[in-house]
Design an enzyme around this catalytic site. Structure first.
Site, PDB file in Angstrom:
ATOM      1  N   SER A  48       0.293   2.015  -1.745  1.00  0.00           N
ATOM      2  CA  SER A  48       0.857   0.765  -1.926  1.00  0.00           C
ATOM      3  C   SER A  48       2.368   0.671  -1.660  1.00  0.00           C
ATOM      4  O   SER A  48       2.863  -0.478  -1.575  1.00  0.00           O
ATOM      5  CB  SER A  48       1.003   0.653  -3.471  1.00  0.00           C
ATOM      6  OG  SER A  48       1.572   1.866  -4.408  1.00  0.00           O
ATOM      7  N   LYS A 115      -5.059  12.236  -3.161  1.00  0.00           N
ATOM      8  CA  LYS A 115      -5.839  11.322  -3.433  1.00  0.00           C
ATOM      9  C   LYS A 115      -6.448  10.649  -2.180  1.00  0.00           C
ATOM     10  O   LYS A 115      -5.826  10.197  -0.988  1.00  0.00           O
ATOM     11  CB  LYS A 115      -5.272   9.987  -4.177  1.00  0.00           C
ATOM     12  CG  LYS A 115      -6.312   8.957  -4.774  1.00  0.00           C
ATOM     13  CD  LYS A 115      -5.618   8.126  -5.848  1.00  0.00           C
ATOM     14  CE  LYS A 115      -4.744   7.042  -5.393  1.00  0.00           C
ATOM     15  NZ  LYS A 115      -5.370   6.078  -4.267  1.00  0.00           N
ATOM     16  N   GLU A 117      -9.510   7.404  -1.190  1.00  0.00           N
ATOM     17  CA  GLU A 117     -10.443   6.309  -1.818  1.00  0.00           C
ATOM     18  C   GLU A 117     -11.958   6.340  -1.375  1.00  0.00           C
ATOM     19  O   GLU A 117     -11.818   6.941  -0.221  1.00  0.00           O
ATOM     20  CB  GLU A 117      -9.981   4.916  -1.246  1.00  0.00           C
ATOM     21  CG  GLU A 117      -8.598   4.540  -1.793  1.00  0.00           C
ATOM     22  CD  GLU A 117      -8.046   3.230  -1.284  1.00  0.00           C
ATOM     23  OE1 GLU A 117      -8.849   2.455  -0.670  1.00  0.00           O
ATOM     24  OE2 GLU A 117      -7.050   2.919  -1.673  1.00  0.00           O
ATOM     25  N   GLU A 183      -9.810   1.430 -10.412  1.00  0.00           N
ATOM     26  CA  GLU A 183      -9.170   0.300 -10.074  1.00  0.00           C
ATOM     27  C   GLU A 183      -9.736  -0.976 -10.400  1.00  0.00           C
ATOM     28  O   GLU A 183     -11.035  -1.033  -9.658  1.00  0.00           O
ATOM     29  CB  GLU A 183      -8.364   0.382  -8.817  1.00  0.00           C
ATOM     30  CG  GLU A 183      -7.599  -0.845  -8.496  1.00  0.00           C
ATOM     31  CD  GLU A 183      -6.624  -0.721  -7.253  1.00  0.00           C
ATOM     32  OE1 GLU A 183      -6.667   0.334  -6.701  1.00  0.00           O
ATOM     33  OE2 GLU A 183      -5.841  -1.529  -6.969  1.00  0.00           O
TER      34      GLU A 183
HETATM   35  O1  KIV Z   1      -1.480   3.452  -3.664  1.00  0.00           O
HETATM   36  C1  KIV Z   1      -1.300   3.209  -4.916  1.00  0.00           C
HETATM   37  O2  KIV Z   1      -0.538   2.787  -5.655  1.00  0.00           O
HETATM   38  C2  KIV Z   1      -2.730   3.255  -5.784  1.00  0.00           C
HETATM   39  C3  KIV Z   1      -2.643   3.088  -7.095  1.00  0.00           C
HETATM   40  C4  KIV Z   1      -2.933   1.509  -7.393  1.00  0.00           C
HETATM   41  C5  KIV Z   1      -3.600   3.860  -7.732  1.00  0.00           C
HETATM   42  O3  KIV Z   1      -3.569   3.869  -5.051  1.00  0.00           O
END
Ligand code: KIV
Length: 290
Positions: A48, A115, A117, A183
């Site tokens: 983000s 993390k 997706e 999300e």
């Molecule tokens: O990139 C990010 O901030 C995220 C959150 C919205 C979980 O993936």
């Protein structure tokens, strides 16, 4: 509050004990320090950052190096919180080898986990990373890195989509993730997924019945003027900074800043010597002038 470093194991323990997990994104030293002082359990160096730091329209242009740069800044704060590095678009999609190598580079820098997706379609990547000793957080529901195909819509509105999210989450758990972000998904689906998993769910725009919550730093402190609809703004950061900057501009222009508190003076004797020397140099320079 315990000062022990948070690990993925703690996340599982918090779920077992029925204690809520709190996460926030962080992109720099000060964010990480503030989040840690507030007592969060985890910080995500999220892609983000593409929008909130770089002003991009989506997360798609975010590069491996951009996340690495911000991860380095966050790690400088030595947070007690678990530090999760978000893997940007195209750093794990192409092959298991690339996924392990790229995730491993963030871990070598000092991240505690990564993390990615996706659901069933990324299970082989999750397995490979976990086998390599890398803790992985999953991310289902709205997947901003896939918005060109899936859209930017609320997930889990139909039973069919809800079941897909449930199956994706189960597949990720079996592959070895230690937690899953859900999300922008209906609360009912997030609740069912949360109830069915051994690993904790961390929700954003997916209701209160999850094991934890995450928000984007800029959204929660009010620095994003266009936040998503599920955000709660805990401060009007934009207004606070704008008004501080306006005051600064006005005070410089009107001569109010800097005042006596914000500058330093020479002792009179040193000033006298300086003025004498400068005056001598001026005289010599004017004598030499043609
Ligand atoms: O990139 C990010 O901030 C995220 C959150 C919205 C979980 O993936």
């Amino acid at each position: 509050m315990s000062r022990e470093k948070v690990t993925p194991y703690h996340f599982l323990k918090l779920k077992k004990e029925g204690r809520k997990i709190v996460m926030v994104t962080a992109y720099e030293y000060v964010h990480a320090k503030l989040a840690d002082e507030a007592g969060v359990d985890g910080v995500l160096v999220g892609d983000s950052l593409g929008m909130v730091i770089m002003g991009y329209r989506s997360t798609l242009p975010v590069s491996f190096r951009e996340v690495a740069h911000h991860l380095k800044a966050v790690l400088s704060a030595s947070p007690r919180a678990l530090v999760v590095a978000d893997m940007p678009f195209l750093t794990y999609e192409v092959s298991r080898e690339e996924a392990v190598r790229n995730a491993g580079r963030y871990i070598k820098m000092g991240a505690d986990a990564v993390k990615i997706e996706g659901g069933a379609e990324v299970v082989d990547r999750v397995e490979a990373m976990v086998k390599a000793g890398i803790p992985v957080m999953g991310h289902v529901g709205l997947n901003p890195q896939r918005y060109l195909v899936l859209g930017m819509r609320v997930r889990g509105k139909t039973a069919e989509d809800g079941l897909k999210l449930y199956e994706d989450s189960k597949a990720l758990e079996e592959a070895g993730v230690f937690s899953i972000v859900i999300e922008f998904t209906t609360a009912e689906v997030a609740t069912e997924v949360t109830r069915s998993l051994r690993v904790p769910t961390i929700c954003i725009g997916a209701g209160p019945y999850c094991d934890g919550q995450i928000l984007v730093f800029h959204d929660l402190v009010g620095l994003n003027v266009n936040p998503p609809p599920f955000v709660k703004k805990y401060a009007d950061g934009y207004e606070v900074f704008r008004s501080a900057l306006r005051s600064y501009v006005e005070e410089v222009r009107s001569g109010v800043f800097p005042d006596e508190k914000h500058y330093f003076k020479m002792v009179p004797e040193e000033l006298r010597k300086l003025l004498e020397s400068v005056s001598k140099r001026r005289t010599t320079a004017s004598e030499k002038a043609p």
